[in-house]
Design a protein around this motif. Structure first.
Motif, PDB file in Angstrom:
ATOM      1  N   ALA A  27      44.357  37.527  11.074  1.00 42.25           N
ATOM      2  CA  ALA A  27      43.300  38.244  10.362  1.00 42.25           C
ATOM      3  C   ALA A  27      43.781  38.848   9.053  1.00 42.25           C
ATOM      4  CB  ALA A  27      42.747  39.356  11.249  1.00 42.25           C
ATOM      5  N   HIS A  28      45.088  38.735   8.761  1.00 41.12           N
ATOM      6  CA  HIS A  28      45.701  39.362   7.581  1.00 41.12           C
ATOM      7  C   HIS A  28      45.555  40.876   7.639  1.00 41.12           C
ATOM      8  CE1 HIS A  28      46.269  35.390   5.853  1.00 41.12           C
ATOM      9  NE2 HIS A  28      44.979  35.144   6.073  1.00 41.12           N
ATOM     10  N   TRP A  29      45.651  41.423   8.844  1.00 42.16           N
ATOM     11  CA  TRP A  29      45.687  42.865   9.037  1.00 42.16           C
ATOM     12  C   TRP A  29      47.132  43.322   9.072  1.00 42.16           C
ATOM     13  CZ3 TRP A  29      41.436  44.753  12.998  1.00 42.16           C
ATOM     14  CH2 TRP A  29      40.165  44.432  12.473  1.00 42.16           C
ATOM     15  N   ASN A  30      47.355  44.619   8.919  1.00 43.54           N
ATOM     16  CA  ASN A  30      48.700  45.146   8.655  1.00 43.54           C
ATOM     17  C   ASN A  30      49.475  45.558   9.899  1.00 43.54           C
ATOM     18  OD1 ASN A  30      50.704  45.865   6.693  1.00 43.54           O
ATOM     19  ND2 ASN A  30      50.161  48.023   6.970  1.00 43.54           N
ATOM     20  N   GLN A  31      48.867  45.552  11.075  1.00 44.01           N
ATOM     21  CA  GLN A  31      49.541  46.075  12.269  1.00 44.01           C
ATOM     22  C   GLN A  31      50.732  45.203  12.662  1.00 44.01           C
ATOM     23  OE1 GLN A  31      46.172  45.208  12.361  1.00 44.01           O
ATOM     24  NE2 GLN A  31      45.484  47.264  11.796  1.00 44.01           N
ATOM     25  N   ASN A  32      51.831  45.879  12.988  1.00 44.42           N
ATOM     26  CA  ASN A  32      53.004  45.181  13.491  1.00 44.42           C
ATOM     27  C   ASN A  32      53.175  45.493  14.971  1.00 44.42           C
ATOM     28  OD1 ASN A  32      54.046  47.783  13.567  1.00 44.42           O
ATOM     29  ND2 ASN A  32      55.388  47.509  11.797  1.00 44.42           N
ATOM     30  N   ALA A  33      54.290  45.053  15.551  1.00 44.57           N
ATOM     31  CA  ALA A  33      54.500  45.244  16.986  1.00 44.57           C
ATOM     32  C   ALA A  33      54.539  46.720  17.359  1.00 44.57           C
ATOM     33  CB  ALA A  33      55.793  44.547  17.411  1.00 44.57           C
ATOM     34  N   ALA A  34      55.116  47.571  16.494  1.00 47.48           N
ATOM     35  CA  ALA A  34      55.182  48.998  16.795  1.00 47.48           C
ATOM     36  C   ALA A  34      53.795  49.625  16.847  1.00 47.48           C
ATOM     37  CB  ALA A  34      56.048  49.708  15.754  1.00 47.48           C
ATOM     38  N   ASP A  35      52.894  49.197  15.957  1.00 49.96           N
ATOM     39  CA  ASP A  35      51.519  49.698  15.989  1.00 49.96           C
ATOM     40  C   ASP A  35      50.838  49.324  17.304  1.00 49.96           C
ATOM     41  OD1 ASP A  35      51.190  50.909  13.376  1.00 49.96           O
ATOM     42  OD2 ASP A  35      51.309  48.896  12.549  1.00 49.96           O
ATOM     43  N   TRP A  36      50.931  48.060  17.660  1.00 48.86           N
ATOM     44  CA  TRP A  36      50.295  47.593  18.896  1.00 48.86           C
ATOM     45  C   TRP A  36      50.893  48.294  20.116  1.00 48.86           C
ATOM     46  CZ3 TRP A  36      46.004  44.890  19.814  1.00 48.86           C
ATOM     47  CH2 TRP A  36      45.465  44.099  18.801  1.00 48.86           C
TER      48      TRP A  36
END
Length: 286
Positions: A27-36
Motif C-alpha cells: 500500500a506504500h504505507w510507512n509502518q514497519n515491523a516495530a509499528d505492527w
C-alpha cells in the motif's frame, strides 16, 4: 466459488507479522515491523487469509481507556481490492466495539472516507501529511526553552497528552520515545511543560509526532529541534488549523503528500482537546 468464500477470517497475531509488513509495503504505507508489533501487542487484530495462506486483509482496533478505540490498518492487498474484504473485517471490528460500548475513532484517507461514512463515521477535524526529502534553510525558529526529553518528564507528559488525546496512552508514548530518541523533546515556559514531541522510525521515512503544545512558539521550536537532529526522509502530519506551521515546513523543504480526516462513530465528537494537538502520532495510532 467466489473468492470471498475461499478467504478465511482469523485473529491477527504476531505470527502474521511478515504478512502485515507486506501489506504496508504493497500500500506504500510507512509502518514497519516495530509499528505492527506495538499495535498487535496493545490491540485486537482481525485478519483474512487466502487458501494458500497469503494474508490478504487486516483491521486493528486499539483500545484507549474505556470510552473509545482506534480503528487502524484497514488494508487489503492491491490485487484483492473490491472483493469486500476490508468491509468484512471492518464490520466485525465495529460490531465488537459496539458490544463493548466503545466509540470508534480513525483517521481516514480520501480513498477510505466514503467507506467509513457508510459505516456511520462522521467528520471532525482534518490534518495534512508533509514529506521531506532534503532539508533546506527555512524561516528563523527559536528553540529557546526546548530540550531533550528526560525520564523525569513523563509525569508531566502523560497528563498533557491525555488532555489533548482524550485517554491515557503512556505505554504507546514510551514505546515511541525508544524508537527515535533523538526526536524526543520537551518545551518549557516559566517552569511549566508547554509541549512535547516524539518520533519513530518508519519503513519509508521517520515520522515526527505526536506533537502536543500549548502555544505556536513551542510547537515550532520542538519541530526545529527535531529537524536538526533527524535526517530525512521525514513525514510530519500537521493539523489544518496550524497553517503558519505548515507554511514554515514548506519553507524548510517539506511538500504536500496527502490529507486525512479524523472521523468518529458512536460519540458526539472526537475525544480530547484538539486545540492542543499540532501533529498527530500518525493515522495508525491517533
Amino acid at each position: 466459488m467466489a473468492s470471498t468464500d475461499r478467504a478465511r477470517e482469523h485473529p491477527l497475531g504476531l505470527q502474521h507479522l511478515s504478512g502485515c509488513v507486506a501489506l504496508s509495503k504493497a500500500a506504500h504505507w510507512n509502518q514497519n515491523a516495530a509499528d505492527w508489533r506495538l499495535m498487535l501487542e496493545i490491540g485486537r487484530g482481525y485478519g483474512l487469509s487466502l487458501a494458500d495462506g497469503t494474508l490478504a486483509a487486516t483491521t486493528l482496533t486499539l483500545p484507549y481507556g474505556t470510552r473509545f478505540a482506534w480503528v487502524s490498518m484497514v488494508l487489503v492487498l492491491p490485487e484483492h481490492r473490491r472483493k469486500g474484504y476490508a468491509t468484512r473485517l471492518l464490520k466485525r471490528a465495529l460490531a465488537e466495539l459496539d458490544a463493548d460500548q466503545r466509540a470508534a475513532v480513525l483517521d481516514a484517507t480520501p480513498a477510505g472516507h466514503e467507506v467509513y461514512a457508510e459505516e456511520g463515521f462522521r467528520d471532525t477535524w482534518a490534518f495534512t501529511r508533509f514529506a521531506l526529502k532534503a532539508l533546506r534553510p527555512g524561516g528563523a525558529a527559536d528553540p529557546a526553552g526546548v530540550r531533550s526529553l528526560e525520564p523525569r518528564d513523563w509525569s508531566r507528559i502523560g497528563p498533557l497528552d491525555a488532555e489533548a488525546f482524550g485517554a491515557d496512552r503512556i505505554e504507546v508514548l514510551r514505546a515511541l520515545a525508544q524508537r527515535l530518541p533523538q526526536a524526543a523533546f520537551v518545551a518549557e515556559h516559566d517552569g511549566e511543560l508547554a509541549g512535547f514531541l516524539l518520533g519513530r522510525d518508519g519503513r519509508e521515512a521517520s515520522q515526527l509526532g505526536p506533537l502536543v503544545a500549548r502555544n505556536a512558539e513551542s510547537a515550532r521550536g520542538l519541530l526545529a529541534s527535531a529537524l536538526a537532529a533527524v535526517a530525512p526522509p521525514i513525514f510530519v502530519d500537521v493539523v489544518d488549523r496550524e497553517s503558519a506551521l505548515a507554511n514554515w515546513l514548506e519553507a524548510c523543504g517539506f511538500s504536500f503528500q496527502r490529507p486525512f480526516t479524523r472521523m468518529v462513530r458512536g460519540a458526539v465528537r472526537a475525544p480530547g482537546d484538539a486545540s492542543l494537538v499540532c501533529c498527530p502520532a500518525g493515522p495508525e495510532l491517533g
